[in-house]
Design an enzyme around this catalytic site. Structure first.
Site, mmCIF file in Angstrom:
data_model
loop_
_atom_site.group_PDB
_atom_site.id
_atom_site.type_symbol
_atom_site.label_atom_id
_atom_site.label_comp_id
_atom_site.label_asym_id
_atom_site.label_seq_id
_atom_site.Cartn_x
_atom_site.Cartn_y
_atom_site.Cartn_z
ATOM 1 N N LYS A 100 34.128 25.655 36.924
ATOM 2 C CA LYS A 100 35.060 26.005 37.996
ATOM 3 C C LYS A 100 34.263 26.560 39.171
ATOM 4 C CE LYS A 100 39.693 27.962 37.576
ATOM 5 N NZ LYS A 100 40.428 29.054 36.916
HETATM 6 O O1 G3P Z 1 43.469 30.372 36.982
HETATM 7 C C1 G3P Z 1 43.746 30.787 38.246
HETATM 8 C C2 G3P Z 1 45.175 31.042 38.615
HETATM 9 O O2 G3P Z 1 46.068 30.445 37.749
HETATM 10 C C3 G3P Z 1 45.444 32.467 38.983
HETATM 11 O O3 G3P Z 1 46.778 32.821 38.973
HETATM 12 O O4 G3P Z 1 48.534 34.545 38.916
HETATM 13 O O5 G3P Z 1 46.185 35.189 39.538
HETATM 14 O O6 G3P Z 1 47.610 33.867 41.098
HETATM 15 P P1 G3P Z 1 47.292 34.182 39.675
#
Ligand code: G3P
Length: 226
Positions: free
Chosen positions: A84
């Protein structure tokens, strides 16, 4: 539409893997930071043993050389590891360089279709538009998925998959699928909520109560010699 789990928590991964629905797992530095004491390499290797599908491991370097160095190291841990990298110009260079070594990348922190298009042209295996974080600032996360899907559709050479990330609730999963995403990566709680319905619970309770009443009636009839 495939479902990945967005977590570095092994208990959650074990549980969702038992449900038979997981095609992969995504982690990020913030998710790793929640797992106090867990080593990154150990965690990724353990996840790869639990889920037979792409496992995203995120780089933390700010330049392409560092991302490539980390990517080469992480990719050696398991053949399912996907590297990533952020949607920056350094990230694009890392995708291109890792791609030449046969290492697949997930370009993360995508907030507009230009980032997704350039990531795809650099050779990204998946791009991760963050729909919840766009919704949080009053932009339309789902519209971004639709736009990326239309742009990718227009070029038959693009085989990059759209991974809807920053999923906040079960409707995000279904709406992402309808908007053209190939994968949704979900927090564990979203998967649990997605399987809940009050009519399922009340219907199931009624079926079990009827069954128990039937058994009781049969036992009574048997005891009465009928
Ligand atoms: O994996 C990255 C992503 O899904 C992060 O989500 O909830 O931190 O915006 P969030």
């Amino acid at each position: 539409m495939k479902i990945y789990l967005d977590t570095a928590n092994l208990a959650e991964i074990r549980e969702a893997a038992r449900w038979g629905i997981l095609s992969g797992v995504t982690t990020n530095p913030s998710l790793m930071a929640r797992e106090a004491g867990a080593g990154f390499e150990d965690t990724i290797r353990t996840i790869a043993g639990l889920v037979d599908g792409p496992i995203s491991a995120e780089t933390v370097s700010e330049d392409a050389d560092g991302m490539v160095r980390e990517g080469v190291e992480y990719a050696a841990w398991h053949s399912n590891v996907i590297i990533k990298v952020p949607a920056t110009t350094a990230g694009l260079e890392a995708v291109a360089r890792l791609g030449r070594r046969g290492i697949r990348c997930n370009v993360t922190l995508i907030f507009n279709a230009n980032q997704a298009l350039m990531a795809a042209l650099a050779g990204a295996f998946v791009v991760s538009p963050f729909i919840g974080r766009l919704d949080d600032i009053s932009q339309d996360g789902m519209e971004l998925i639709r736009e990326i899907a239309a742009v990718f559709e227009q070029d038959p050479d693009i085989r990059t998959q759209i991974l809807a990330a920053s999923i906040r609730h079960p409707r995000h999963v279904i709406e992402s699928a309808l908007a053209g995403a190939h994968i949704a990566t979900c927090p564990f709680g979203v998967l649990e909520k997605g399987m809940r319905h009050p009519l399922t619970d009340s219907g199931n309770a009624a079926f079990l109560a009827d069954w128990r009443a039937r058994e009781a009636a049969m036992a009574l009839a048997a005891a009465a010699g009928h």
